[in-house]
Write a protein that holds these residues in place. Structure first.
Motif, PDB file in Angstrom:
ATOM      1  N   ALA A  84      86.775 -44.441 -47.051  1.00 30.13           N
ATOM      2  CA  ALA A  84      88.109 -45.010 -47.216  1.00 30.13           C
ATOM      3  C   ALA A  84      89.149 -44.297 -46.366  1.00 30.13           C
ATOM      4  CB  ALA A  84      88.512 -44.940 -48.695  1.00 30.13           C
ATOM      5  N   GLU A  85      88.843 -43.085 -45.900  1.00 32.31           N
ATOM      6  CA  GLU A  85      89.788 -42.310 -45.106  1.00 32.31           C
ATOM      7  C   GLU A  85      89.648 -42.578 -43.613  1.00 32.31           C
ATOM      8  OE1 GLU A  85      88.481 -38.500 -46.321  1.00 32.31           O
ATOM      9  OE2 GLU A  85      89.886 -38.370 -47.997  1.00 32.31           O
ATOM     10  N   LEU A  86      88.715 -43.439 -43.231  1.00 27.71           N
ATOM     11  CA  LEU A  86      88.415 -43.653 -41.826  1.00 27.71           C
ATOM     12  C   LEU A  86      89.629 -44.174 -41.049  1.00 27.71           C
ATOM     13  CD1 LEU A  86      86.381 -43.785 -39.470  1.00 27.71           C
ATOM     14  CD2 LEU A  86      85.791 -46.080 -40.245  1.00 27.71           C
ATOM     15  N   GLU A  87      90.293 -45.190 -41.583  1.00 28.81           N
ATOM     16  CA  GLU A  87      91.406 -45.801 -40.851  1.00 28.81           C
ATOM     17  C   GLU A  87      92.530 -44.800 -40.611  1.00 28.81           C
ATOM     18  OE1 GLU A  87      94.032 -49.945 -41.039  1.00 28.81           O
ATOM     19  OE2 GLU A  87      92.295 -49.633 -42.347  1.00 28.81           O
ATOM     20  N   ALA A  88      92.886 -44.030 -41.653  1.00 29.56           N
ATOM     21  CA  ALA A  88      93.937 -43.022 -41.489  1.00 29.56           C
ATOM     22  C   ALA A  88      93.485 -41.934 -40.520  1.00 29.56           C
ATOM     23  CB  ALA A  88      94.283 -42.411 -42.844  1.00 29.56           C
ATOM     24  N   GLY A  89      92.195 -41.592 -40.546  1.00 25.04           N
ATOM     25  CA  GLY A  89      91.677 -40.587 -39.632  1.00 25.04           C
ATOM     26  C   GLY A  89      91.750 -41.031 -38.184  1.00 25.04           C
ATOM     27  N   VAL A  90      91.416 -42.303 -37.917  1.00 23.95           N
ATOM     28  CA  VAL A  90      91.501 -42.833 -36.554  1.00 23.95           C
ATOM     29  C   VAL A  90      92.955 -42.858 -36.080  1.00 23.95           C
ATOM     30  CG1 VAL A  90      91.213 -44.920 -35.166  1.00 23.95           C
ATOM     31  CG2 VAL A  90      89.351 -44.134 -36.640  1.00 23.95           C
ATOM     32  N   ALA A  91      93.875 -43.234 -36.976  1.00 22.50           N
ATOM     33  CA  ALA A  91      95.299 -43.219 -36.614  1.00 22.50           C
ATOM     34  C   ALA A  91      95.740 -41.810 -36.235  1.00 22.50           C
ATOM     35  CB  ALA A  91      96.136 -43.756 -37.773  1.00 22.50           C
ATOM     36  N   ALA A  92      95.264 -40.808 -36.983  1.00 23.65           N
ATOM     37  CA  ALA A  92      95.591 -39.420 -36.668  1.00 23.65           C
ATOM     38  C   ALA A  92      94.993 -39.006 -35.324  1.00 23.65           C
ATOM     39  CB  ALA A  92      95.092 -38.503 -37.774  1.00 23.65           C
ATOM     40  N   LEU A  93      93.774 -39.471 -35.036  1.00 21.27           N
ATOM     41  CA  LEU A  93      93.135 -39.165 -33.759  1.00 21.27           C
ATOM     42  C   LEU A  93      93.967 -39.691 -32.591  1.00 21.27           C
ATOM     43  CD1 LEU A  93      90.639 -38.263 -32.034  1.00 21.27           C
ATOM     44  CD2 LEU A  93      89.721 -40.562 -32.440  1.00 21.27           C
ATOM     45  N   CYS A  94      94.380 -40.943 -32.676  1.00 24.02           N
ATOM     46  CA  CYS A  94      95.174 -41.542 -31.592  1.00 24.02           C
ATOM     47  C   CYS A  94      96.539 -40.872 -31.479  1.00 24.02           C
ATOM     48  CB  CYS A  94      95.316 -43.042 -31.813  1.00 24.02           C
ATOM     49  SG  CYS A  94      93.755 -43.961 -31.670  1.00 24.02           S
ATOM     50  N   ARG A  95      97.140 -40.558 -32.609  1.00 24.67           N
ATOM     51  CA  ARG A  95      98.466 -39.922 -32.603  1.00 24.67           C
ATOM     52  C   ARG A  95      98.407 -38.526 -31.971  1.00 24.67           C
ATOM     53  NH1 ARG A  95      99.176 -40.479 -37.484  1.00 24.67           N
ATOM     54  NH2 ARG A  95      98.681 -38.409 -38.280  1.00 24.67           N
ATOM     55  N   THR A  96      97.424 -37.733 -32.352  1.00 26.36           N
ATOM     56  CA  THR A  96      97.342 -36.376 -31.808  1.00 26.36           C
ATOM     57  C   THR A  96      96.876 -36.387 -30.356  1.00 26.36           C
ATOM     58  OG1 THR A  96      95.104 -36.133 -32.756  1.00 26.36           O
ATOM     59  CG2 THR A  96      96.966 -35.316 -34.058  1.00 26.36           C
ATOM     60  N   TYR A  97      96.044 -37.354 -30.003  1.00 27.77           N
ATOM     61  CA  TYR A  97      95.631 -37.470 -28.598  1.00 27.77           C
ATOM     62  C   TYR A  97      96.840 -37.785 -27.721  1.00 27.77           C
ATOM     63  CZ  TYR A  97      92.865 -38.812 -24.525  1.00 27.77           C
ATOM     64  OH  TYR A  97      92.325 -38.885 -23.257  1.00 27.77           O
ATOM     65  N   ARG A  98      97.684 -38.686 -28.213  1.00 25.42           N
ATOM     66  CA  ARG A  98      98.905 -39.032 -27.468  1.00 25.42           C
ATOM     67  C   ARG A  98      99.810 -37.814 -27.334  1.00 25.42           C
ATOM     68  NH1 ARG A  98      99.988 -42.877 -30.320  1.00 25.42           N
ATOM     69  NH2 ARG A  98      99.205 -44.579 -29.023  1.00 25.42           N
ATOM     70  N   GLY A 113      94.635 -52.033 -28.493  1.00 23.90           N
ATOM     71  CA  GLY A 113      93.429 -52.379 -29.225  1.00 23.90           C
ATOM     72  C   GLY A 113      92.464 -51.230 -29.428  1.00 23.90           C
ATOM     73  N   LEU A 114      92.768 -50.066 -28.843  1.00 19.90           N
ATOM     74  CA  LEU A 114      91.859 -48.932 -28.968  1.00 19.90           C
ATOM     75  C   LEU A 114      91.667 -48.511 -30.426  1.00 19.90           C
ATOM     76  CD1 LEU A 114      90.210 -46.555 -27.771  1.00 19.90           C
ATOM     77  CD2 LEU A 114      92.355 -45.282 -27.655  1.00 19.90           C
ATOM     78  N   GLU A 115      92.763 -48.414 -31.177  1.00 24.65           N
ATOM     79  CA  GLU A 115      92.667 -47.942 -32.553  1.00 24.65           C
ATOM     80  C   GLU A 115      91.812 -48.885 -33.398  1.00 24.65           C
ATOM     81  OE1 GLU A 115      95.836 -46.746 -36.078  1.00 24.65           O
ATOM     82  OE2 GLU A 115      96.354 -46.355 -33.981  1.00 24.65           O
ATOM     83  N   ALA A 116      92.022 -50.189 -33.250  1.00 27.60           N
ATOM     84  CA  ALA A 116      91.224 -51.165 -34.004  1.00 27.60           C
ATOM     85  C   ALA A 116      89.755 -51.083 -33.614  1.00 27.60           C
ATOM     86  CB  ALA A 116      91.762 -52.569 -33.769  1.00 27.60           C
ATOM     87  N   MET A 117      89.490 -50.872 -32.327  1.00 30.12           N
ATOM     88  CA  MET A 117      88.111 -50.756 -31.866  1.00 30.12           C
ATOM     89  C   MET A 117      87.426 -49.545 -32.498  1.00 30.12           C
ATOM     90  SD  MET A 117      86.049 -48.813 -29.665  1.00 30.12           S
ATOM     91  CE  MET A 117      87.059 -48.115 -28.371  1.00 30.12           C
ATOM     92  N   LEU A 118      88.152 -48.420 -32.569  1.00 32.63           N
ATOM     93  CA  LEU A 118      87.568 -47.212 -33.136  1.00 32.63           C
ATOM     94  C   LEU A 118      87.299 -47.372 -34.630  1.00 32.63           C
ATOM     95  CD1 LEU A 118      89.665 -44.474 -31.299  1.00 32.63           C
ATOM     96  CD2 LEU A 118      87.229 -44.962 -31.000  1.00 32.63           C
ATOM     97  N   VAL A 119      88.200 -48.028 -35.336  1.00 33.31           N
ATOM     98  CA  VAL A 119      87.982 -48.265 -36.767  1.00 33.31           C
ATOM     99  C   VAL A 119      86.735 -49.129 -36.966  1.00 33.31           C
ATOM    100  CG1 VAL A 119      88.904 -49.373 -38.839  1.00 33.31           C
ATOM    101  CG2 VAL A 119      90.392 -47.951 -37.419  1.00 33.31           C
ATOM    102  N   ALA A 120      86.620 -50.198 -36.178  1.00 33.63           N
ATOM    103  CA  ALA A 120      85.449 -51.071 -36.293  1.00 33.63           C
ATOM    104  C   ALA A 120      84.164 -50.317 -35.949  1.00 33.63           C
ATOM    105  CB  ALA A 120      85.619 -52.285 -35.370  1.00 33.63           C
ATOM    106  N   ALA A 121      84.223 -49.494 -34.904  1.00 36.47           N
ATOM    107  CA  ALA A 121      83.049 -48.708 -34.523  1.00 36.47           C
ATOM    108  C   ALA A 121      82.678 -47.723 -35.619  1.00 36.47           C
ATOM    109  CB  ALA A 121      83.314 -47.968 -33.212  1.00 36.47           C
ATOM    110  N   GLY A 122      83.703 -47.091 -36.210  1.00 32.78           N
ATOM    111  CA  GLY A 122      83.440 -46.128 -37.268  1.00 32.78           C
ATOM    112  C   GLY A 122      82.774 -46.762 -38.474  1.00 32.78           C
ATOM    113  N   ARG A 123      83.211 -47.966 -38.842  1.00 35.75           N
ATOM    114  CA  ARG A 123      82.607 -48.652 -39.982  1.00 35.75           C
ATOM    115  C   ARG A 123      81.163 -49.036 -39.698  1.00 35.75           C
ATOM    116  NH1 ARG A 123      88.002 -52.276 -41.034  1.00 35.75           N
ATOM    117  NH2 ARG A 123      89.105 -50.768 -42.355  1.00 35.75           N
ATOM    118  N   GLU A 124      80.898 -49.435 -38.467  1.00 36.91           N
ATOM    119  CA  GLU A 124      79.538 -49.854 -38.131  1.00 36.91           C
ATOM    120  C   GLU A 124      78.600 -48.658 -37.963  1.00 36.91           C
ATOM    121  OE1 GLU A 124      77.205 -52.522 -34.751  1.00 36.91           O
ATOM    122  OE2 GLU A 124      79.351 -52.758 -35.069  1.00 36.91           O
TER     123      GLU A 124
END
Length: 258
Positions: A84-98, A113-124
């Motif tokens: 359940a923490e995946l989406e917030a974690g990906v947002a943090a990844l993109c934010r800190t990378y920026r 679309g990068l953030e959405a792609m990473l969330v989808a990849a993480g779920r799969e």
């Protein structure tokens, strides 16, 4: 047909550039440009985490323990983002990378679309999507993503807020990923391209990746070749500088204009 086929980040020595060139339809084969080679430090975990840590020099082992104590003293924790923490974690990844790349003019990785792609990849990918966070008071200050395939784990990217640089966040998160990887049966962890000292100090092996470009001999070939010339020239200079002795490289970095 395409004007350019870019083959980026191939395993060193991959046969694909030559195979594609030789199989290309037409009277003349495409022009094959070998862009650059980048070394990739990697850690062997076949003996487990403790065996890997024992192979490190004494300074690395001491620094590892010291960094962990410093995190505890400052109320900073390391955790893995999943479920359940995946989406917030990906947002943090993109934010800190920026945040990491802003002062350097940004990064071309942060595409729409990068953030959405990473969330989808993480779920799969599930457990193979290994996302680590460095947090204080519930807020992410740094993040680093690794992706597993078979018995290998590879660094994808990460970032951190400038104010947490004193904690060596990349090193701390890399260490957490290595420790978990060893317990999960991972045999090798790749740290990504480049020979930064913190990567080399953790590495047992050095593999590599190749960049190559194919330019089909169409009527637009001269234009495509001319447009790529500055990029290829920069890569040639970069590769030539990398071959210089480390003291010379360091002097050149100091005089390089910002």
């Amino acid at each position: 047909g395409p004007d350019v086929l870019a083959l980026e980040g191939l395993p060193a020595g991959s046969p694909w550039p030559v195979l594609l060139r030789d199989a290309w339809p037409g009277r003349l084969p495409p022009y094959l440009h070998r862009d650059l080679f980048m070394p990739t430090p990697a850690a062997r975990l076949d003996g487990g985490f403790e065996a890997w840590l024992a192979r490190r020099r004494g300074g690395v082992r001491r620094d590892t323990l010291r960094r962990r104590r410093r995190l505890e003293e400052h109320g900073v924790r390391v955790r893995r983002a999943a479920g359940a923490e995946l989406e917030a974690g990906v947002a943090a990844l993109c934010r800190t990378y920026r945040a990491r790349w802003e002062h350097r003019g940004g990064s071309d990785r942060l595409v729409p679309g990068l953030e959405a792609m990473l969330v989808a990849a993480g779920r799969e990918l599930g457990d193979r999507f290994d996302l680590w966070l460095l947090e204080r008071d519930g807020a992410a200050m740094a993040a680093h993503l690794f992706v597993a395939a078979g018995t290998e784990l590879s660094a994808w990217g990460g970032g951190f807020q400038p104010e947490c640089a004193r904690y060596a966040p990349t090193v701390v998160l890399r260490l957490a990923a290595i420790e978990r990887a060893a317990s999960a049966g991972i045999a090798r962890v790749e740290f990504g391209e480049g020979t930064q000292p913190d990567k080399v100090s953790f590495a047992d092996d050095e593999i590599g990746v190749d960049w190559a470009t194919l330019l089909p001999r169409t009527r637009r070939y001269p234009l495509a070749r001319a447009q790529l010339l500055p990029k290829h020239a920069r890569w040639w200079v970069r590769d030539a500088l990398r071959r210089l002795p480390p003291p010379v490289q360091e002097r050149l970095r100091r005089i390089r204009p910002t």
